[in-house]
Design a protein around this motif. Structure first.
Motif, short mmCIF file in Angstrom:
data_model
loop_
_atom_site.label_atom_id
_atom_site.label_comp_id
_atom_site.label_asym_id
_atom_site.label_seq_id
_atom_site.Cartn_x
_atom_site.Cartn_y
_atom_site.Cartn_z
N LYS A 8 -8.97 38.90 4.20
CA LYS A 8 -8.11 38.81 3.01
C LYS A 8 -8.32 37.48 2.29
CE LYS A 8 -3.33 38.86 1.52
NZ LYS A 8 -1.93 38.71 1.92
N LYS A 11 -11.57 37.58 0.39
CA LYS A 11 -11.44 38.36 -0.84
C LYS A 11 -10.71 37.55 -1.91
CE LYS A 11 -11.48 42.96 1.22
NZ LYS A 11 -10.69 44.17 1.52
N GLU A 12 -9.66 36.86 -1.51
CA GLU A 12 -8.92 36.04 -2.47
C GLU A 12 -9.80 34.93 -3.05
OE1 GLU A 12 -5.50 34.72 -0.25
OE2 GLU A 12 -4.48 36.64 -0.50
N TYR A 13 -10.68 34.36 -2.23
CA TYR A 13 -11.58 33.33 -2.74
C TYR A 13 -12.58 33.93 -3.73
CZ TYR A 13 -14.96 29.55 -2.99
OH TYR A 13 -15.82 28.58 -3.46
N GLU A 14 -13.05 35.13 -3.46
CA GLU A 14 -13.96 35.79 -4.39
C GLU A 14 -13.26 35.99 -5.74
OE1 GLU A 14 -16.18 39.23 -2.68
OE2 GLU A 14 -15.35 38.48 -0.78
N GLN A 15 -11.98 36.37 -5.72
CA GLN A 15 -11.21 36.54 -6.95
C GLN A 15 -10.97 35.19 -7.63
OE1 GLN A 15 -7.80 38.51 -5.32
NE2 GLN A 15 -8.78 40.53 -5.35
N TYR A 16 -10.72 34.18 -6.84
CA TYR A 16 -10.54 32.82 -7.37
C TYR A 16 -11.80 32.40 -8.12
CZ TYR A 16 -9.97 27.73 -7.31
OH TYR A 16 -9.89 26.40 -7.65
N SER A 18 -13.97 34.31 -9.61
CA SER A 18 -14.03 35.05 -10.87
C SER A 18 -13.14 34.40 -11.92
CB SER A 18 -13.60 36.50 -10.66
OG SER A 18 -14.53 37.17 -9.85
N ALA A 19 -11.94 34.02 -11.52
CA ALA A 19 -11.01 33.37 -12.45
C ALA A 19 -11.55 32.01 -12.88
CB ALA A 19 -9.64 33.23 -11.80
N GLN A 99 -20.13 33.78 -5.11
CA GLN A 99 -19.50 35.08 -4.89
C GLN A 99 -20.35 35.96 -3.97
OE1 GLN A 99 -19.08 35.98 -9.11
NE2 GLN A 99 -16.86 36.17 -8.82
#
Length: 153
Positions: A8, A11-16, A18-19, A99
């Protein structure tokens, strides 16, 4: 730490990332040192990506019961080489690489069986497990994310 928690967090780091790619539009934002004597945002992101690659390629395959792995590489030299890679790249390339490396690491971790997750192995003389080793590295991510967040407007 449970494997699901590590996955989890990955995944949150991957989203971070992207942002971050969207919020950092100027070269100054990403290639200026975050403080005197510190890395830039791009260098920090590349540093984390290179450690992800190292862990996936050099650590994960050896995380088996009773295995004896070598200690870490020369951390200073490794970090300098990682940061240097970011200097010649566009930030989008740095983020894309980071990523990809984090996703590959996440997928490799997801493939661990419960037995593999708890297997005791050694790095140098220190006993550890995938659970402990990978869980402890999340603090490293948090530290660098906080540096980035504190720097960016």
């Amino acid at each position: 730490m449970e494997k699901g928690e590590v996955v989890k967090a990955y995944k949150e780091y991957e989203q971070y990332l992207s942002a971050l790619a969207v919020s950092c539009r100027s070269v100054e934002d990403v290639h200026a040192p975050i403080a005197e004597g510190k890395w830039s945002v791009a260098e920090i992101v590349m540093h984390l990506a290179e450690w992800d690659r190292y862990i996936r390629e050099q650590r994960l395959p050896g995380m088996i019961e009773s295995a004896r792995l070598e200690g870490a590489p020369d951390v200073g030299r490794f970090n300098e080489a990682a940061a240097a890679k970011a200097v010649s790249l566009e930030f989008e390339e740095v983020v894309s690489y980071a990523q990809r490396e984090r996703a590959l690491l996440r997928k490799a971790v997801e493939a661990f069986s419960p037995k593999e997750w708890k297997a005791r192995f050694y790095i140098g003389e220190r006993a550890t497990t995938a659970e402990d080793y990978l869980g402890s590295l999340l603090g490293h991510d948090t530290h660098h994310r906080q540096q980035i967040d504190d720097f960016l407007p």
